[in-house]
Design an enzyme around this catalytic site. Structure first.
Site, PDB file in Angstrom:
ATOM      1  N   ARG A  37      -1.325 -10.856  -4.020  1.00 31.58           N
ATOM      2  CA  ARG A  37      -0.161 -10.355  -4.744  1.00 31.58           C
ATOM      3  C   ARG A  37      -0.223 -10.925  -6.154  1.00 31.58           C
ATOM      4  O   ARG A  37      -0.789 -11.995  -6.382  1.00 31.58           O
ATOM      5  CB  ARG A  37       1.140 -10.784  -4.060  1.00 31.58           C
ATOM      6  CG  ARG A  37       1.290 -10.297  -2.623  1.00 31.58           C
ATOM      7  CD  ARG A  37       2.568 -10.861  -2.001  1.00 31.58           C
ATOM      8  NE  ARG A  37       2.766 -10.370  -0.643  1.00 31.58           N
ATOM      9  CZ  ARG A  37       2.347 -10.998   0.461  1.00 31.58           C
ATOM     10  NH1 ARG A  37       1.704 -12.165   0.346  1.00 31.58           N
ATOM     11  NH2 ARG A  37       2.563 -10.498   1.663  1.00 31.58           N
ATOM     12  N   LYS A  78       4.272 -15.015   1.055  1.00 30.45           N
ATOM     13  CA  LYS A  78       5.688 -14.796   1.347  1.00 30.45           C
ATOM     14  C   LYS A  78       6.139 -15.655   2.512  1.00 30.45           C
ATOM     15  O   LYS A  78       5.421 -15.807   3.496  1.00 30.45           O
ATOM     16  CB  LYS A  78       5.925 -13.324   1.689  1.00 30.45           C
ATOM     17  CG  LYS A  78       5.974 -12.396   0.485  1.00 30.45           C
ATOM     18  CD  LYS A  78       6.380 -11.012   0.917  1.00 30.45           C
ATOM     19  CE  LYS A  78       6.544 -10.071  -0.263  1.00 30.45           C
ATOM     20  NZ  LYS A  78       6.960  -8.717   0.168  1.00 30.45           N
ATOM     21  N   HIS A  87       0.008  -4.099  -7.768  1.00 29.04           N
ATOM     22  CA  HIS A  87       0.088  -4.120  -6.307  1.00 29.04           C
ATOM     23  C   HIS A  87      -0.830  -3.075  -5.687  1.00 29.04           C
ATOM     24  O   HIS A  87      -1.285  -3.227  -4.555  1.00 29.04           O
ATOM     25  CB  HIS A  87       1.533  -3.911  -5.837  1.00 29.04           C
ATOM     26  CG  HIS A  87       1.807  -4.479  -4.482  1.00 29.04           C
ATOM     27  ND1 HIS A  87       1.762  -5.833  -4.211  1.00 29.04           N
ATOM     28  CD2 HIS A  87       2.110  -3.882  -3.297  1.00 29.04           C
ATOM     29  CE1 HIS A  87       2.034  -6.046  -2.941  1.00 29.04           C
ATOM     30  NE2 HIS A  87       2.246  -4.878  -2.355  1.00 29.04           N
ATOM     31  N   ARG A 105      -4.092  -4.497  -4.626  1.00 25.47           N
ATOM     32  CA  ARG A 105      -4.040  -5.135  -3.297  1.00 25.47           C
ATOM     33  C   ARG A 105      -4.142  -4.070  -2.207  1.00 25.47           C
ATOM     34  O   ARG A 105      -4.848  -4.246  -1.213  1.00 25.47           O
ATOM     35  CB  ARG A 105      -2.735  -5.931  -3.186  1.00 25.47           C
ATOM     36  CG  ARG A 105      -2.424  -6.515  -1.812  1.00 25.47           C
ATOM     37  CD  ARG A 105      -1.187  -7.392  -1.932  1.00 25.47           C
ATOM     38  NE  ARG A 105      -0.458  -7.551  -0.688  1.00 25.47           N
ATOM     39  CZ  ARG A 105      -0.698  -8.524   0.202  1.00 25.47           C
ATOM     40  NH1 ARG A 105      -1.660  -9.393  -0.018  1.00 25.47           N
ATOM     41  NH2 ARG A 105       0.038  -8.611   1.296  1.00 25.47           N
ATOM     42  N   HIS A 128       0.056 -10.590   6.261  1.00 27.41           N
ATOM     43  CA  HIS A 128       1.156  -9.846   6.859  1.00 27.41           C
ATOM     44  C   HIS A 128       1.637 -10.563   8.123  1.00 27.41           C
ATOM     45  O   HIS A 128       0.826 -10.953   8.968  1.00 27.41           O
ATOM     46  CB  HIS A 128       0.717  -8.426   7.243  1.00 27.41           C
ATOM     47  CG  HIS A 128       0.555  -7.526   6.067  1.00 27.41           C
ATOM     48  ND1 HIS A 128      -0.206  -6.373   6.091  1.00 27.41           N
ATOM     49  CD2 HIS A 128       1.063  -7.601   4.806  1.00 27.41           C
ATOM     50  CE1 HIS A 128      -0.151  -5.784   4.908  1.00 27.41           C
ATOM     51  NE2 HIS A 128       0.601  -6.511   4.116  1.00 27.41           N
ATOM     52  N   TYR A 173      -2.135   1.101   6.621  1.00 28.01           N
ATOM     53  CA  TYR A 173      -3.377   1.446   5.935  1.00 28.01           C
ATOM     54  C   TYR A 173      -4.246   2.376   6.778  1.00 28.01           C
ATOM     55  O   TYR A 173      -5.072   3.107   6.232  1.00 28.01           O
ATOM     56  CB  TYR A 173      -4.151   0.177   5.568  1.00 28.01           C
ATOM     57  CG  TYR A 173      -3.430  -0.635   4.522  1.00 28.01           C
ATOM     58  CD1 TYR A 173      -3.402  -0.226   3.189  1.00 28.01           C
ATOM     59  CD2 TYR A 173      -2.744  -1.798   4.862  1.00 28.01           C
ATOM     60  CE1 TYR A 173      -2.722  -0.951   2.235  1.00 28.01           C
ATOM     61  CE2 TYR A 173      -2.062  -2.529   3.912  1.00 28.01           C
ATOM     62  CZ  TYR A 173      -2.047  -2.097   2.604  1.00 28.01           C
ATOM     63  OH  TYR A 173      -1.359  -2.813   1.649  1.00 28.01           O
TER      64      TYR A 173
END
Length: 306
Positions: free
Chosen positions: A161, A184, A252, A255, A278, A287
């Site tokens: 990110r 995150k 982004h 990524r 994730h 994806y």
């Protein structure tokens, strides 16, 4: 005068503190929750013409929830945003009901609006390479051009990110073969660093006029402070205009491109999940939909019976 009663304000803060301590939520997530729930409580104050204490919150009805949802729609809040706000309100109410011992069914039974989840918009492989090459041409300063290339290469080559790339410190240089990234929710992951990314960062460091120190940001602004993400967003916006790429060609998107291109090359979904950081495999699975959509596009364009 604040639209939120002191008791509600204290309860909201306790809830946010518990989120950070137990669920590992990031500050950005907590701030978004704070804003969503504060907005909801403020609406209830105006709706009932009185500040809502904890006892009043226990008496919120289905009609009150419908009024709030209608107000949001009338304010042009989209279905996706409204679903996010409702999720924050429900999470707060579930916690508050357990703490205060009341029945939260009126709030928890409120249905979120339906919306179509947007698929990630990656760049094609040649477009991703062209983006990196074109970013270098946007500055007349050699060290700034090298800096921008290094950052964008990290986004594409490591799936970082923008916030993660710009959080790197002097202690991270020279880049090792694998980086320890704090993403995150303070979720830590190990990310391999491609030789091209290490080389791009090394070139930037050789040209950068600002002295590096262990605790200082690795990527510097023109005046020597921490690099603002808007600088990378801006340079990519200029590059995509020259390349004729859509507005979705953002930092982004690099990524997204990293993940999609790995998947197209036969990458394992679980491994890609770990590389991206994730928390849920379902997030990474989006994806696969992108890859399938691209395959169908090729099929429909090329197959004689399509």
């Amino acid at each position: 005068m604040s639209l939120i009663s002191p008791a509600c304000r204290d309860a909201l803060q306790h809830w946010l503190d518990s989120l950070g301590a137990l669920a590992g939520r990031s500050e950005n997530t907590k701030n978004a929750y704070r804003g969503d729930v504060t907005e909801f409580l403020s609406f209830m104050t105006l709706h009932h013409s009185a500040r809502q204490g904890l006892a009043a919150l226990e008496r919120i009805t289905v009609a009150d929830m419908r009024a709030w949802m209608a107000d949001q729609r009338n304010s042009d809040v989209g279905a996706r945003s409204l679903a996010r706000k409702l999720s924050a309100v429900k999470t707060f109410y579930r916690w508050l009901a357990e703490r205060e011992g009341f029945e939260p069914t009126a709030v928890l039974s409120t249905r979120a609006p339906k919306f179509t989840k947007k698929l990630p918009r990656p760049l094609a492989q040649d477009a991703a390479r062209a983006m990196i090459d074109t970013v270098e041409l946007q500055s007349t300063s050699d060290w700034v051009a090298a800096r921008d290339v290094a950052v964008v290469t990290l986004l594409y080559g490591c799936g970082l990110r923008i916030s993660e790339a710009l959080s790197l410190k002097g202690t991270d240089a020279p880049l090792p073969e694998a980086l320890r990234i704090l993403g995150k929710g303070d979720k830590e992951r190990i990310v391999p660093v491609l030789p091209a990314a290490r080389s791009a960062v090394d070139r930037y460091l050789r040209l950068c006029p600002h002295p590096q120190s262990p605790g200082a940001p690795l990527f510097r602004g023109v005046r020597g402070g921490a690099l603002n993400p808007r600088a990378i967003q801006g340079v990519m916006a200029k590059a995509r205009m020259q390349l004729g790429l859509p507005a979705t060609a953002t930092p982004h998107a690099m990524r997204h491109s990293f993940a999609t291109h790995l998947l197209s090359a036969g990458g394992d979904l679980r491994a890609i999940q770990e590389l991206l950081g994730h928390a849920s495999l379902s997030t990474t699975q989006t994806y696969t939909a992108v890859d399938t959509a691209r395959l169908m596009e090729v099929y429909n364009r090329a197959h004689p019976k399509a």
